[in-house]
Write an enzyme that holds these catalytic residues in place. Structure first.
Site, short mmCIF file in Angstrom:
data_model
loop_
_atom_site.label_atom_id
_atom_site.label_comp_id
_atom_site.label_asym_id
_atom_site.label_seq_id
_atom_site.Cartn_x
_atom_site.Cartn_y
_atom_site.Cartn_z
N HIS B 77 6.04 -7.42 -3.48
CA HIS B 77 6.24 -5.99 -3.24
C HIS B 77 5.49 -5.57 -1.97
O HIS B 77 6.07 -4.91 -1.10
CB HIS B 77 5.75 -5.19 -4.45
CG HIS B 77 5.57 -3.73 -4.19
ND1 HIS B 77 6.63 -2.85 -4.04
CD2 HIS B 77 4.45 -2.99 -4.04
CE1 HIS B 77 6.16 -1.64 -3.82
NE2 HIS B 77 4.84 -1.69 -3.80
N ASP B 106 17.82 1.14 28.86
CA ASP B 106 17.71 0.22 27.72
C ASP B 106 16.26 -0.22 27.65
O ASP B 106 15.42 0.27 28.40
CB ASP B 106 18.63 -1.00 27.94
CG ASP B 106 18.98 -1.70 26.61
OD1 ASP B 106 18.06 -1.85 25.78
OD2 ASP B 106 20.13 -2.06 26.42
N TRP B 140 -0.70 -10.06 -1.16
CA TRP B 140 -0.29 -10.09 0.25
C TRP B 140 -1.44 -10.51 1.14
O TRP B 140 -1.24 -10.91 2.27
CB TRP B 140 0.27 -8.73 0.67
CG TRP B 140 -0.74 -7.70 1.09
CD1 TRP B 140 -1.53 -6.96 0.28
CD2 TRP B 140 -1.07 -7.31 2.43
NE1 TRP B 140 -2.33 -6.13 1.02
CE2 TRP B 140 -2.07 -6.32 2.35
CE3 TRP B 140 -0.61 -7.70 3.70
CZ2 TRP B 140 -2.63 -5.71 3.47
CZ3 TRP B 140 -1.18 -7.08 4.82
CH2 TRP B 140 -2.17 -6.09 4.70
N SER B 168 8.35 -11.93 15.91
CA SER B 168 9.23 -10.78 16.16
C SER B 168 8.42 -9.58 16.63
O SER B 168 8.78 -8.92 17.61
CB SER B 168 10.00 -10.45 14.88
OG SER B 168 10.51 -9.14 14.94
N SER B 169 7.30 -9.32 15.95
CA SER B 169 6.48 -8.16 16.32
C SER B 169 5.87 -8.32 17.70
O SER B 169 5.78 -7.36 18.47
CB SER B 169 5.36 -7.96 15.30
OG SER B 169 5.89 -7.56 14.07
N HIS B 252 -6.69 -4.91 9.58
CA HIS B 252 -7.00 -3.50 9.79
C HIS B 252 -6.22 -2.87 10.93
O HIS B 252 -5.65 -1.80 10.75
CB HIS B 252 -8.49 -3.18 9.86
CG HIS B 252 -8.68 -1.73 9.52
ND1 HIS B 252 -8.69 -1.26 8.23
CD2 HIS B 252 -8.68 -0.64 10.31
CE1 HIS B 252 -8.72 0.05 8.25
NE2 HIS B 252 -8.72 0.46 9.49
N GLU B 254 -3.45 -3.68 11.63
CA GLU B 254 -2.12 -3.59 11.02
C GLU B 254 -1.90 -2.25 10.32
O GLU B 254 -0.80 -1.69 10.41
CB GLU B 254 -1.93 -4.74 10.02
CG GLU B 254 -0.73 -4.62 9.11
CD GLU B 254 0.60 -4.79 9.83
OE1 GLU B 254 0.60 -5.19 11.00
OE2 GLU B 254 1.63 -4.52 9.20
N TYR B 256 -3.02 0.55 11.17
CA TYR B 256 -2.70 1.55 12.21
C TYR B 256 -1.32 1.30 12.81
O TYR B 256 -0.67 2.23 13.28
CB TYR B 256 -3.80 1.59 13.27
CG TYR B 256 -5.10 2.00 12.65
CD1 TYR B 256 -5.16 3.16 11.88
CD2 TYR B 256 -6.25 1.24 12.75
CE1 TYR B 256 -6.31 3.54 11.24
CE2 TYR B 256 -7.41 1.61 12.11
CZ TYR B 256 -7.44 2.76 11.36
OH TYR B 256 -8.59 3.13 10.72
N SER B 267 4.40 14.25 15.20
CA SER B 267 4.06 15.04 16.38
C SER B 267 5.27 15.42 17.22
O SER B 267 5.20 16.31 18.05
CB SER B 267 3.07 14.27 17.27
OG SER B 267 2.01 13.82 16.49
N HIS B 301 -14.78 -3.88 6.70
CA HIS B 301 -14.95 -2.93 5.60
C HIS B 301 -14.04 -3.30 4.42
O HIS B 301 -14.17 -2.72 3.35
CB HIS B 301 -14.78 -1.47 6.05
CG HIS B 301 -13.40 -1.04 6.39
ND1 HIS B 301 -13.13 -0.05 7.30
CD2 HIS B 301 -12.20 -1.44 5.96
CE1 HIS B 301 -11.83 0.12 7.40
NE2 HIS B 301 -11.24 -0.72 6.60
N HIS B 302 -13.16 -4.26 4.64
CA HIS B 302 -12.40 -4.81 3.52
C HIS B 302 -13.18 -5.90 2.80
O HIS B 302 -12.70 -6.47 1.84
CB HIS B 302 -11.06 -5.38 4.01
CG HIS B 302 -10.19 -4.35 4.66
ND1 HIS B 302 -9.26 -3.62 3.95
CD2 HIS B 302 -10.10 -3.91 5.94
CE1 HIS B 302 -8.63 -2.79 4.79
NE2 HIS B 302 -9.13 -2.94 5.99
N THR B 325 -8.88 10.96 13.80
CA THR B 325 -7.84 11.32 12.83
C THR B 325 -7.91 12.81 12.52
O THR B 325 -6.89 13.49 12.43
CB THR B 325 -8.00 10.48 11.55
OG1 THR B 325 -8.19 9.13 11.93
CG2 THR B 325 -6.77 10.60 10.68
N LYS B 328 -6.30 14.88 15.14
CA LYS B 328 -4.84 14.96 15.00
C LYS B 328 -4.44 16.02 13.98
O LYS B 328 -3.49 16.77 14.19
CB LYS B 328 -4.28 13.60 14.58
CG LYS B 328 -4.24 12.61 15.73
CD LYS B 328 -3.88 11.23 15.22
CE LYS B 328 -3.93 10.23 16.34
NZ LYS B 328 -2.65 10.08 17.03
N ARG B 447 -6.87 -3.73 -10.33
CA ARG B 447 -5.50 -3.91 -9.89
C ARG B 447 -5.07 -5.37 -10.06
O ARG B 447 -5.89 -6.24 -10.36
CB ARG B 447 -5.36 -3.49 -8.43
CG ARG B 447 -6.14 -4.34 -7.45
CD ARG B 447 -5.85 -3.87 -6.05
NE ARG B 447 -6.52 -4.72 -5.06
CZ ARG B 447 -6.17 -4.76 -3.78
NH1 ARG B 447 -5.18 -4.02 -3.34
NH2 ARG B 447 -6.82 -5.53 -2.93
#
Lengths: 212, 553
Positions: B77, B106, B140, B168-169, B252, B254, B256, B267, B301-302, B325, B328, B447
Site C-alpha cells: 500500500h 515542450d 516500505w 525514471s524520477s 526525508h 522524498e 518534500y 499556490s 529524525h526517523h 512552512t 507558506k 502500527r
C-alpha cells in the site's frame, strides 16, 4: 518575428528549442550539456551512497582493513590501471580540443586512443578480479571487505563500460563527419562523463589502496 | 510574436495509429496525461489495499486477512501510493503544466521524457508482481535485518522495481531542470516563474540528489540478499543501522518531493480564486528553497530511537523546517484575506488542504520533540501524521489541481456539483479515518500489526477509522463518474475558464502541439492577468507584489 526566423522544432529530436527564436536556450550552457552535468550530479550522489557505506563500516569496525586481506595491494595491476585511466582522460581532452579547432581526424584519433585505453582498464580490472578470486578466494561474499571492494570497484567498472559505449557511439559519429568546430556537444558531454568516471576512480584508489 | 513552423495536430488515420501515437508520443502533454491516468489507476489499486486492511482492523480478532497477507498489503500500500501514485501524478501534472507555464514548446528532452514515463509501468509490473512471489512483507522502509532474513523473492522484485522508478524520477528531474533553466520564454525571468514551476524546480533538485542514494541502498540490499554480501549483516561485519541512514537520507527529501508540488498547485489556485496576486512571492520562493535545503539535514529524525544519532542536531533542524512552512501558510492566508473568494471545487480543495495539512504539519513538529517521539515511535500517531500530510496534503492538492487544470487538459470543465459532493465526502472521510489514529497512537496501539487486543478499548475508534476509509473510497466514485460524463460532453470550457493569471491560459484548451501560436508579453509573474488588465499591471508592479521590473536571470 515571423515563422521563418524562429527555430524549427520537431518532435523526436534529442532536444527542442522553445521556438521563440530568442530564448534562454541560446545563451549560456548548451541544453544537452546541462542535462549531462545534472546526470553526473546524480551519479556523484550514487557513488556518495557507496562511499558513505564504506566509511560508516570502516568507522565502526574494530580493525580496518580486516585481517587476512593484505593481498589487496596497489602494486602492480591497480597502479598500472590507474595510470592508463588517467592517460585516457588526457587523450579524451585532446580529442575535444582537436574538434574545437575543427580537426576531425584529430578527434577520431583521440577518441580511438581513449577507447583502447578504456578497454585496457576494463581488461586489467577483469585480470585483477580473476587473480583475487582464484589465488586468494576473495569474492563479494568474503565478509564485508569483499562486499565493499567488489561493489565499489564493480560499479565503477560498469560506469567505465558505459563510458566506453558512449565513446564508441561518438567515434562512429565522428567517422561519419557529424561533428565540427561549432557543433560537437555530444563530444563535450561524453568527455565530461569520462572525466567524472576518472575522478571516481581517483577517489576509489585513494580510499581502498592508500587510506586503507 | 513567434510561431512554430509546425502544422497543428494531425487527425488520426485509424484506430491502430491512435494506439501507436500514444505508445510512441514525445509530446509533453500526452506524456503528462499518460502519467496522470497511470497514477490514478495506481491510486485505486493502493486504495483497495487500504480498504482490505481497514476491513480487517474494524474489529479485534482475525476475520478477513491472514497476518502474512496483511504484512504484504501494508508494505505494498505504501509503496504503491508513494512511488506509483503521488510521484507519477505530480510528475504528470508538472509535465503537462510546467512547459506551458514558462511558455516552452515542450520539455527539453522529449524522448527522455517518454523513457521516464515508460519506466513507471515497467516498475509497477515488477512491484505489483511481487505478490506472485511471496510478496514483500517488509514495510516500505525495508529495514535490515528483516529484509535480509525474509526469503520471499517478492522483495527482490520490489528492489528492482524501485531502481527503475528511481531512474525514471532522476531522468524526469534532469528534464524538468533543463526545461526550466533553458526553455523559458523571453521575459520569463526566474522571479516571474509561476509557483508550480518553482516548486517543481526545487523538487527536481531534491530528486536528483536524493534518489541516487536510495538506488545505492537498494543495490546494496540486493547484493546482500542475492550474492552473499554483508553491508547490513553484522555477522559479516556490516551494520544494519547503515540501511536506515541510507534509506532516510533519501526518505526525508522524498517527503518534500511528495508535498512541494502540492504547495505549488495550491499556490496557483489560491490567488486565482481570491482574485488577488500571491502574497509575498519572494518569501514563498525563499521558503520553498529553504525547505528543500533543510530537507537534507533531518533524515535521522526517523531514527531517534536507534540511539545511534545525535538527537539535538536533528531535532533542532526538524523544528527549523516549521519556519519556512509557516511562512507558506501565512502567504496563503494573506492571499485569501480580503480577496473575493470564489468557492469553486479547486479552491475548496485548496482550503481543505490548508486546514488539514496544518494538522499534519503540527503532528510533525510534535514528533520532532525527542521524548514525545520515543513515546509514539511506531504507533498509529505516526500513521496519522503521514496520512494527514499525504492524503489531506498531497491528495487534496492533486484533486485541486485536476479540477483546476482539467479544462486546460481536455477543453471541458468538470461538473461543480459532483466536485463538491466529492470534496465533502473526502474531507469528512479523511478526518474520520485518520483523526482517531492520533488517539489510538497516543494510547499505544502499534502500527503494522494485523490485530489488537479486544480489552484495550480500541475497537470503537478502529471501527470509526474503517468507516472513514470507506467514505474516502466512496468519494472517488463521483470523481470517476464526473470525468466520464465530462469527457463525453461538449469541450466548451474556453481558453481561460477561471479568469486566471499564468501562461497556460493564454493558449487553447487543449493546447496545440508545441503549445503556443503566440505568446503574450511577459512583464510580471501574471502575464495573462496583465494581458486582460493592461492598466493594472503598472500599479501591480509599483506595489512590488511581484518581481516585475528588474530582469533577474
Amino acid at each position: 518575428m515571423t515563422a521563418s526566423d524562429s527555430a524549427l522544432v520537431t518532435h523526436g529530436e534529442d532536444a527542442v528549442t522553445t521556438g521563440h527564436g530568442m530564448s534562454h536556450a541560446d545563451r549560456g550552457i548548451d541544453t544537452a550539456l546541462l542535462g549531462m552535468m545534472l546526470f553526473i550530479g546524480s551519479e556523484v550522489m550514487f557513488f556518495g551512497g557507496l562511499f558513505a557505506a564504506y566509511f560508516n563500516i570502516r568507522a565502526t569496525a574494530p580493525i580496518w582493513p580486516p585481517e587476512g586481506i593484505d593481498f589487496i595491494q596497489f602494486f602492480p595491476v591497480p597502479i598500472i590501471a590507474t595510470a592508463i585511466l588517467l592517460s585516457s582522460s588526457v587523450s579524451m581532452q585532446w580529442a575535444l580540443s582537436r574538434i574545437a579547432a575543427g580537426d576531425r581526424t584529430g578527434l577520431i584519433r583521440g577518441l580511438a586512443v581513449t577507447l583502447v585505453l578504456g578497454l585496457t582498464f576494463l581488461g586489467l580490472q577483469a585480470f585483477d578480479y580473476y587473480g583475487l578470486l582464484t589465488d586468494h578466494h576473495f569474492g563479494i561474499d568474503s565478509a564485508i571487505y569483499g562486499t565493499l571492494f567488489y561493489t565499489m570497484t564493480g560499479f565503477h567498472g560498469a560506469h567505465v563500460f558505459g563510458g566506453v559505449v558512449g565513446i564508441s557511439v561518438i567515434l562512429l559519429r565522428a567517422k561519419q563527419g557529424q561533428f565540427s568546430a561549432k557543433h560537437h556537444v555530444a563530444v563535450e558531454a561524453v568527455s565530461a562523463y569520462w572525466h567524472f568516471v576518472d575522478v571516481v576512480w581517483i577517489a576509489l584508489f585513494t580510499t581502498i589502496y592508500l587510506l586503507k | 510574436m513567434a510561431t512554430t513552423a509546425i502544422p497543428q495536430a494531425r487527425p488520426y488515420a485509424s484506430r491502430r495509429s491512435w494506439v501507436l501515437e500514444w505508445l510512441t508520443t514525445t509530446d509533453h502533454k500526452k506524456i503528462g496525461a499518460l502519467y496522470i491516468t497511470t497514477a490514478f489507476g495506481m491510486f485505486l489499486v493502493g486504495g483497495i489495499m487500504a480498504l482490505a486492511m481497514r476491513t480487517e482492523l474494524a474489529q479485534p480478532g482475525l476475520q478477513f486477512l491472514t497476518p502474512d497477507l496483511y504484512d504484504q498489503l501494508f508494505s505494498m500500500h505504501a509503496v504503491t501510493m508513494i512511488f506509483l501514485f503521488v510521484m507519477p501524478m505530480m510528475t504528470g501534472v508538472g509535465n503537462f503544466i510546467v512547459p506551458l507555464q514558462i511558455g516552452a514548446a515542450d520539455m527539453a528532452f522529449p524522448r527522455i521524457n517518454a523513457l521516464g514515463f515508460w519506466l513507471v509501468p515497467a516498475g509497477a509490473v515488477l512491484i505489483l508482481g511481487a505478490f506472485a512471489f511471496g510478496g514483500a512483507p517488509v514495510g516500505w522502509t525495508m529495514y535490515a535485518p528483516l529484509t535480509e532474513t525474509t526469503p520471499a523473492h517478492g522483495i527482490d522484485l520490489l528492489l528492482m522495481g524501485l531502481v527503475l522508478l528511481g531512474s525514471s524520477s532522476i531522468l524526469g528531474a534532469i528534464n524538468f531542470l533543463a526545461t526550466i533553466f533553458k526553455l523559458r520564454a523571453p521575459g520569463m525571468t526566474l522571479m516571474r516563474m509561476p509557483m508550480l514551476v518553482w516548486t517543481t524546480l526545487v523538487t527536481s533538485v531534491l530528486l536528483l540528489f536524493a534518489m541516487p542514494v536510495l538506488t545505492s541502498g537498494l543495490v546494496m540490499l540486493f547484493i546482500d540478499r542475492n550474492y552473499g554480501g554483508g553491508f547490513f549483516d553484522p555477522s559479516l561485519g556490516g551494520n544494519p543501522i547503515l540501511w536506515q541512514h541510507v534509506f532516510w537520507f533519501f526518505g526525508h527529501p522524498e517527503v518534500y518531493v511528495l508535498i512541494l508540488p502540492a504547495f505549488g498547485i495550491v499556490s496557483e489556485i489560491v490567488p486565482v480564486f481570491s482574485r488577488k496576486p500571491l502574497f509575498g512571492y519572494k518569501a514563498f520562493v525563499l521558503a520553498t528553497a529553504s525547505i528543500g535545503a533543510l530537507g537534507f539535514t533531518v533524515w535521522a529524525h526517523h531514527m531517534f530511537t536507534t540511539g545511534a544519532v545525535y538527537l539535538p542536531f536533528f531535532s533542532f533542524f526538524t523544528f527549523l523546517i516549521a519556519v519556512p512552512t509557516g511562512v507558506k501558510f501565512f502567504n496563503w492566508l494573506a492571499t485569501m484575506w480580503g480577496g473575493q473568494l470564489k468557492f469553486d471545487t479547486p479552491l475548496l480543495y485548496a482550503v481543505g488542504f490548508i486546514a488539514l495539512f496544518l494538522i499534519g504539519g503540527l503532528d510533525g513538529a510534535f514528533l520532532a520533540v525527542v521524548p514525545f517521539d520515543f513515546m509514539v515511535q511506531d504507533t498509529y500517531f505516526v500513521v496519522s501524521h503521514i496520512h494527514y500530510v499525504l492524503v489531506a496534503g498531497s491528495v487534496f492538492a492533486i484533486f485541486a489541481g485536476l479540477f483546476y487544470w482539467f479544462p486546460k487538459m481536455t477543453g471541458a470543465k468538470l461538473n461543480e456539483r459532483l466536485g463538491k459532493i466529492q470534496f465533502w465526502l473526502l474531507f469528512i472521510g479523511t478526518n474520520v479515518a485518520f483523526f482517531p489514529m492520533h488517539l489510538l497512537g497516543l494510547d499505544g496501539m502499534v502500527r503494522r500489526v494485523v490485530d489488537y487486543a479486544p480489552n484495550n478499548g480500541w475497537a470503537d475508534l478502529n471501527l470509526l477509522s474503517t468507516i472513514g476509509a470507506f467514505l474516502i473510497a466512496a468519494s472517488v466514485l463521483p470523481f470517476i463518474w464526473n470525468v466520464f460524463t465530462t469527457l463525453r460532453g461538449p469541450r466548451d470550457a474556453g481558453d481561460d475558464p477561471w479568469d486566471a493569471n499564468t501562461l497556460e491560459w493564454a493558449t487553447t484548451s487543449p493546447p496545440p502541439v508545441f503549445n503556443f501560436d503566440e505568446l503574450p508579453a511577459i512583464r510580471s509573474e501574471r502575464p495573462v492577468f496583465d494581458l486582460k488588465h493592461p492598466g493594472a499591471s503598472v500599479a501591480h508592479a509599483a506595489a512590488g507584489a511581484g518581481a516585475a521590473g528588474k530582469d533577474t536571470h
